[in-house]
Design a protein around this motif. Structure first.
Motif, PDB file in Angstrom:
ATOM      1  N   GLY A  15       0.681  -1.353   0.060  1.00  0.00           N
ATOM      2  CA  GLY A  15      -0.126  -0.080   0.035  1.00  0.00           C
ATOM      3  C   GLY A  15       0.717   1.201   0.080  1.00  0.00           C
ATOM      4  O   GLY A  15       0.291   2.444   0.141  1.00  0.00           O
ATOM      5  N   GLY A  16       2.124   1.332  -0.088  1.00  0.00           N
ATOM      6  CA  GLY A  16       3.042   2.423  -0.233  1.00  0.00           C
ATOM      7  C   GLY A  16       2.832   3.078  -1.653  1.00  0.00           C
ATOM      8  O   GLY A  16       2.456   2.440  -2.527  1.00  0.00           O
ATOM      9  N   ARG A  17       3.414   4.097  -1.569  1.00  0.00           N
ATOM     10  CA  ARG A  17       3.445   5.263  -2.882  1.00  0.00           C
ATOM     11  C   ARG A  17       4.949   5.200  -3.564  1.00  0.00           C
ATOM     12  O   ARG A  17       5.995   4.864  -2.821  1.00  0.00           O
ATOM     13  N   ILE A  18       5.019   5.490  -4.561  1.00  0.00           N
ATOM     14  CA  ILE A  18       6.294   5.878  -5.262  1.00  0.00           C
ATOM     15  C   ILE A  18       6.334   7.218  -5.917  1.00  0.00           C
ATOM     16  O   ILE A  18       5.595   7.692  -6.639  1.00  0.00           O
ATOM     17  N   SER A  19       7.590   7.751  -5.521  1.00  0.00           N
ATOM     18  CA  SER A  19       7.892   9.074  -6.173  1.00  0.00           C
ATOM     19  C   SER A  19       9.236   8.945  -6.903  1.00  0.00           C
ATOM     20  O   SER A  19      10.125   8.023  -7.000  1.00  0.00           O
ATOM     21  N   PHE A  20       9.094   9.575  -8.223  1.00  0.00           N
ATOM     22  CA  PHE A  20      10.362   9.273  -9.117  1.00  0.00           C
ATOM     23  C   PHE A  20      10.788  10.642  -9.569  1.00  0.00           C
ATOM     24  O   PHE A  20      10.251  11.558  -9.970  1.00  0.00           O
ATOM     25  N   ASP A  21      12.316  11.023  -9.366  1.00  0.00           N
ATOM     26  CA  ASP A  21      12.938  12.133 -10.039  1.00  0.00           C
ATOM     27  C   ASP A  21      13.653  11.470 -11.012  1.00  0.00           C
ATOM     28  O   ASP A  21      14.634  10.891 -11.052  1.00  0.00           O
ATOM     29  N   PRO A  22      13.352  11.775 -12.286  1.00  0.00           N
ATOM     30  CA  PRO A  22      13.885  11.100 -13.687  1.00  0.00           C
ATOM     31  C   PRO A  22      15.351  11.434 -13.860  1.00  0.00           C
ATOM     32  O   PRO A  22      16.047  10.645 -14.397  1.00  0.00           O
ATOM     33  N   ASN A  23      16.065  12.760 -13.540  1.00  0.00           N
ATOM     34  CA  ASN A  23      17.157  13.156 -13.618  1.00  0.00           C
ATOM     35  C   ASN A  23      17.800  12.650 -14.930  1.00  0.00           C
ATOM     36  O   ASN A  23      18.789  11.897 -14.939  1.00  0.00           O
ATOM     37  N   ILE A  24      16.936  12.776 -15.837  1.00  0.00           N
ATOM     38  CA  ILE A  24      17.464  12.306 -17.422  1.00  0.00           C
ATOM     39  C   ILE A  24      18.696  13.047 -17.945  1.00  0.00           C
ATOM     40  O   ILE A  24      19.021  14.026 -17.798  1.00  0.00           O
ATOM     41  N   ARG A  25      19.567  11.924 -18.250  1.00  0.00           N
ATOM     42  CA  ARG A  25      21.117  12.482 -18.724  1.00  0.00           C
ATOM     43  C   ARG A  25      21.232  11.760 -20.200  1.00  0.00           C
ATOM     44  O   ARG A  25      20.841  10.753 -20.135  1.00  0.00           O
ATOM     45  N   ALA A  26      21.568  12.539 -21.072  1.00  0.00           N
ATOM     46  CA  ALA A  26      21.745  11.940 -22.334  1.00  0.00           C
ATOM     47  C   ALA A  26      22.709  10.473 -22.328  1.00  0.00           C
ATOM     48  O   ALA A  26      22.574   9.491 -22.979  1.00  0.00           O
ATOM     49  N   GLU A  27      23.925  10.597 -21.521  1.00  0.00           N
ATOM     50  CA  GLU A  27      24.637   9.696 -21.416  1.00  0.00           C
ATOM     51  C   GLU A  27      24.016   8.074 -20.818  1.00  0.00           C
ATOM     52  O   GLU A  27      24.235   7.100 -21.335  1.00  0.00           O
ATOM     53  N   LEU A  28      23.033   8.377 -20.100  1.00  0.00           N
ATOM     54  CA  LEU A  28      22.318   7.286 -19.415  1.00  0.00           C
ATOM     55  C   LEU A  28      21.327   6.767 -20.380  1.00  0.00           C
ATOM     56  O   LEU A  28      21.087   5.533 -20.625  1.00  0.00           O
ATOM     57  N   MET A  29      20.723   7.736 -21.155  1.00  0.00           N
ATOM     58  CA  MET A  29      19.557   7.179 -21.957  1.00  0.00           C
ATOM     59  C   MET A  29      20.027   6.528 -23.329  1.00  0.00           C
ATOM     60  O   MET A  29      19.192   5.968 -23.918  1.00  0.00           O
ATOM     61  N   ALA A  30      21.231   6.686 -23.432  1.00  0.00           N
ATOM     62  CA  ALA A  30      21.861   5.821 -24.503  1.00  0.00           C
ATOM     63  C   ALA A  30      21.943   4.342 -24.489  1.00  0.00           C
ATOM     64  O   ALA A  30      21.678   3.557 -25.380  1.00  0.00           O
ATOM     65  N   ASP A  31      21.633   3.969 -22.920  1.00  0.00           N
ATOM     66  CA  ASP A  31      21.554   2.544 -22.843  1.00  0.00           C
ATOM     67  C   ASP A  31      20.129   2.158 -22.803  1.00  0.00           C
ATOM     68  O   ASP A  31      19.332   2.545 -22.121  1.00  0.00           O
ATOM     69  N   PRO A  32      19.717   1.406 -23.690  1.00  0.00           N
ATOM     70  CA  PRO A  32      18.635   0.673 -23.819  1.00  0.00           C
ATOM     71  C   PRO A  32      17.811   0.145 -22.528  1.00  0.00           C
ATOM     72  O   PRO A  32      16.583   0.479 -22.093  1.00  0.00           O
ATOM     73  N   ALA A  33      18.548  -0.347 -21.628  1.00  0.00           N
ATOM     74  CA  ALA A  33      17.835  -1.039 -20.375  1.00  0.00           C
ATOM     75  C   ALA A  33      17.694   0.332 -19.378  1.00  0.00           C
ATOM     76  O   ALA A  33      16.662   0.174 -18.745  1.00  0.00           O
ATOM     77  N   THR A  34      18.395   1.152 -19.367  1.00  0.00           N
ATOM     78  CA  THR A  34      18.112   2.426 -18.578  1.00  0.00           C
ATOM     79  C   THR A  34      16.834   3.064 -18.800  1.00  0.00           C
ATOM     80  O   THR A  34      16.356   3.480 -18.182  1.00  0.00           O
ATOM     81  N   ARG A  35      16.967   3.446 -20.335  1.00  0.00           N
ATOM     82  CA  ARG A  35      15.842   4.082 -20.944  1.00  0.00           C
ATOM     83  C   ARG A  35      14.447   3.380 -20.539  1.00  0.00           C
ATOM     84  O   ARG A  35      13.460   4.087 -20.080  1.00  0.00           O
ATOM     85  N   ALA A  36      14.467   2.184 -20.756  1.00  0.00           N
ATOM     86  CA  ALA A  36      13.289   1.435 -20.444  1.00  0.00           C
ATOM     87  C   ALA A  36      12.937   1.259 -18.889  1.00  0.00           C
ATOM     88  O   ALA A  36      11.688   1.392 -18.568  1.00  0.00           O
ATOM     89  N   ALA A  37      13.936   1.438 -18.136  1.00  0.00           N
ATOM     90  CA  ALA A  37      13.441   1.515 -16.771  1.00  0.00           C
ATOM     91  C   ALA A  37      13.266   2.717 -16.229  1.00  0.00           C
ATOM     92  O   ALA A  37      12.210   2.879 -15.364  1.00  0.00           O
ATOM     93  N   VAL A  38      13.666   4.015 -16.995  1.00  0.00           N
ATOM     94  CA  VAL A  38      13.244   5.119 -16.596  1.00  0.00           C
ATOM     95  C   VAL A  38      11.551   5.180 -17.226  1.00  0.00           C
ATOM     96  O   VAL A  38      10.842   5.973 -16.253  1.00  0.00           O
ATOM     97  N   LEU A  39      11.251   4.645 -18.241  1.00  0.00           N
ATOM     98  CA  LEU A  39       9.864   4.736 -18.552  1.00  0.00           C
ATOM     99  C   LEU A  39       8.982   3.860 -17.884  1.00  0.00           C
ATOM    100  O   LEU A  39       8.121   4.357 -17.483  1.00  0.00           O
ATOM    101  N   THR A  40       9.460   2.907 -17.262  1.00  0.00           N
ATOM    102  CA  THR A  40       8.736   2.034 -16.427  1.00  0.00           C
ATOM    103  C   THR A  40       8.311   2.725 -15.111  1.00  0.00           C
ATOM    104  O   THR A  40       7.347   2.692 -14.555  1.00  0.00           O
TER     105      THR A  40
END
Length: 323
Positions: free
Chosen positions: A165-190
């Protein structure tokens, strides 16, 4: 503790680093120069320190090396009252590190050692996950979704927090070097799909835009995703909070003399989530968050500007109260 209260107000997980800061603007990485440090760091650690100093019951999952940098970080977390039972110590890999320099125009460059450090080897057993899942909020930082181990741990923890029953907060802190990795990009979108409270910067929101104005991007996210609160961080221009069917709530920034901007957004988030976990009204939580972000930039070092409630109340009062 009452049986109907969760063990923790906030749980977070991710990278723990020792950070070194260039002493002067314009200093380069490819020539000898002076650096200040080591400072305890890591985006979720800065967030956790700020939240704990506000009085929140905070727990952390991470990993450091069996070295002096690991001692430095664990000592700081303990001094702030953060539960570190789920922070491991790796006997083989060193504590992660970060070096930051400031360009003449104020922008920053970093050199990280994350993937080949203890920071990328965090793991928590089932008993530890069950203990951490007993919380009001799980806070996730996009910068923490940079290794398979971290992504897997946060996925498992998020599932258990939801089940309790807990809640989730998310700070995406998107960086170009991280988004180049498909697994990281998918995890951020999740995590964007799954969060209740979303804390993007203007750059983060632009990354999610379909070319429409900011307000339309926010409206689309609130309409299409699980999130019920979006807080847009605008740095020196303050912040805006959006909820479905209500006008945006705007809070101005507090003017201060900036010495080091690293960690300001993390302190903003830590104060905001601590205030919300304590049941503060949204307007008051935003005011405290704005003050925390402002105070953070007045100190050199990523966690050195974290502040307690009395410090924030004094800063707010010195600027005439509510803004």
């Amino acid at each position: 503790m009452s049986a109907d209260l969760p063990r923790f107000d906030i749980v977070t997980a991710g990278e723990l680093l020792a950070e070194f800061v260039a002493e002067r603007p314009g200093q380069r990485f490819d020539v000898p120069g002076r650096f200040q440090g080591p400072f305890p760091s890591g985006a979720p650690a800065i967030f956790a320190s700020q939240a704990a100093r506000m009085g929140a019951r905070v727990a952390y999952a991470g990993c450091v090396g069996s070295d002096g940098f690991g001692d430095l970080i664990l000592d700081r977390l303990a001094a702030d009252g953060i539960d570190t039972a789920a922070v491991g110590r790796d006997a083989e890999y060193p504590t992660g590190t970060a070096f930051v320099r400031y360009r003449d125009d104020g922008d920053r460059d970093f050199i990280f050692n994350l993937i080949h450090s203890a920071a990328a080897r965090l793991d928590v057993d089932d008993a530890g996950l069950e203990r951490l899942a007993d919380c009001r909020y799980l806070h996730v930082m996009g910068s923490s979704l940079s290794s398979p181990a971290a992504i897997a741990l946060i996925d498992r923890l998020a599932t258990r927090v939801r089940a309790r029953g807990g809640r989730i907060s998310f700070d995406p802190n998107i960086r170009a070097e991280l988004m180049a990795d498909p697994a990281t990009r998918a995890a951020v979108l999740t995590r964007i799909d799954d969060c209740d409270v979303f804390l993007p910067s203007e750059a983060d929101l632009a990354w999610l835009s379909h070319g429409e104005p900011e307000a339309e991007t926010v409206a689309r996210l609130l309409d299409e995703r699980r999130m019920s609160l979006v807080v847009l961080k605008r740095a020196a221009r303050g912040s805006e909070a959006f909820t479905s069917g209500h006008a945006a709530r705007r809070v101005a920034a507090y003017p201060v003399d900036e010495r080091d901007p690293t960690g300001a957004g993390d302190c903003f988030g830590g104060a905001l989530m601590a205030a919300l976990a304590a049941g503060e009204p949204l307007e008051r939580a935003l005011q405290l968050a704005s003050a925390a972000g402002a105070h953070a930039v007045t100190r050199v070092g990523p966690m050195e500007g974290c502040s307690d409630r009395a410090t924030l109340d004094a800063l707010i009062a010195s600027h005439g109260g509510a803004r």
